[in-house]
Design an enzyme around this catalytic site. Structure first.
Site, PDB file in Angstrom:
ATOM      1  N   LYS A   1       0.866   4.724  -2.614  1.00 45.88           N
ATOM      2  CA  LYS A   1       1.217   5.973  -2.689  1.00 45.88           C
ATOM      3  C   LYS A   1       2.305   6.967  -2.955  1.00 45.88           C
ATOM      4  O   LYS A   1       2.222   7.598  -2.811  1.00 45.88           O
ATOM      5  CB  LYS A   1       0.380   5.661  -0.998  1.00 45.88           C
TER       6      LYS A   1
ATOM      7  N   TYR B   1       0.942  -1.204  -0.130  1.00 42.78           N
ATOM      8  CA  TYR B   1       0.218  -0.396   0.587  1.00 42.78           C
ATOM      9  C   TYR B   1       0.486   1.349  -0.286  1.00 42.78           C
ATOM     10  O   TYR B   1       0.478   1.766  -1.041  1.00 42.78           O
ATOM     11  CB  TYR B   1      -1.108  -0.235   1.345  1.00 42.78           C
TER      12      TYR B   1
END
Length: 350
Positions: free
Chosen positions: A232, A228
């Site tokens: 990002k 994750y």
């Protein structure tokens, strides 16, 4: 003598008056004092800039991107992904109130219909279109459906909001391939594909706004959320590159560096000064368009919520990166233990 001349040159370069009666040691102290004053001044100016961006300076008007409350038949469209819950839903509602027609993109046809009806009831005259896509599937037919839906529309705003994190903190080696692939497909591939669909039209029309929902996990790399965090971090670098490419076509790009917000993704239910509701967060975003907020010195990036802005400033200019990694790792390990204990109790009580 050579050392003294070298110090004299440095002092003159930073605009300090040189006293030739100074010894090399004294001159060095003066130089260090000057450097210290410059550092403190820069530090203070960054903090002032943060407060000015967040509280004082006005952001861009949405009319720059085609909002038109007086004549909605001439208003531009806003495309919002992940539009049926949380931040995405709030962007759709508030952009409609600002004078945009809305294209809602999300997974559930039922929820899409509900939000579209809510928008049309709250803002008479606003037109809505919906497109159901499960971005995790990477289904070519669904992308073709979206392309058909937006074809010919004057899109002034794109909000790349859809996102997915891990179900709970987990080491990379223990992350399932399915979860890893879903995160990349949703957080990276969908953003690229939807943007490639929308942004060329903005460039041709010389007008547009692209908002990409980022995360502090992409700035302060987060162990136990490695995939994750990496997705990002990609969005951060990509947004800056894209922003520089399209700015000459009057298309504005901003990565919204976001800390905790009350949402299904964060699993937080209670708001505070540090954790806004989606409504509070989106209101602040739209009020400060074009301002960096806490993302001082980072182009095409904004940290608009005041509490988040202070954390951003501290993690960028004050706290050591190694300490942050260690602290974040400890926090995520503790979060995982709590999640596992909760799941274990649920199984026992079932």
């Amino acid at each position: 003598m050579a050392i003294e001349q070298h110090i004299d040159g440095l002092l003159r370069h930073v605009g300090l008056r040189v006293d030739h009666g100074l010894t090399p040691v004294s001159a060095s102290l003066v130089l260090l004092a000057g450097i210290g004053a410059l550092s403190v001044g820069t530090f203070a100016l960054r903090l002032v800039r943060l407060f000015a961006d967040v509280y004082i300076l006005p952001g861009n008007s949405v009319s720059k991107y085609g909002a038109n409350k007086k004549d909605l038949t001439r208003a531009s469209w806003a495309v919002v992904t992940g539009a049926t819950d949380g931040i995405g839903r709030e962007f759709a509602l508030q952009l409609a109130r600002k004078g945009f027609n809305i294209v809602l993109v999300s997974r559930s046809p039922e929820k899409l219909g509900s939000v579209a009806a809510e928008i049309e009831a709250a803002t008479p005259g606003v037109r809505t279109k919906t497109q159901a896509i499960d971005f995790a599937l990477g289904d070519e037919r669904q992308y073709e459906g979206l392309e058909h839906t937006v074809k010919g529309l004057n899109v002034g705003v794109l909000v790349n909001n859809v996102g997915k994190s891990h179900n709970m903190p987990v080491t990379f080696t223990e992350t399932s391939e399915e979860e890893m692939e879903d995160i990349i497909e949703i957080n990276v591939v969908s953003v690229l594909r939807v943007s490639k669909m929308i942004i060329p039209g903005m460039v041709d029309r010389k007008r547009g706004l692209v908002l990409n929902l980022g995360s502090f996990a992409g700035q302060v790399t987060t162990p136990m959320l490695a995939t994750y965090a990496g997705s990002k971090a990609f969005l951060s670098g990509w947004s800056q590159a894209l922003g520089e490419e399209v700015k000459r076509s009057n298309v504005d790009v901003s990565l919204l560096n976001t800390y905790f917000v009350v949402s299904n993704l964060s699993k937080i239910r209670k708001s505070s000064a540090m954790i806004p509701t989606p409504k509070q967060y989106v209101t602040q975003v739209l009020k400060t368009l074009g301002r960096n907020g806490g993302a001082v010195g980072r182009p095409y990036t904004a940290t608009p919520w005041p509490g988040h802005a202070l954390v951003d400033w501290a993690t960028t200019f004050v706290l050591p990166r190694g300490w942050l990694l260690s602290y974040t790792y400890g926090q995520q390990v503790a979060t995982r233990k709590r999640a596992l204990n909760k799941a274990h109790k649920a199984v026992k009580s079932a």
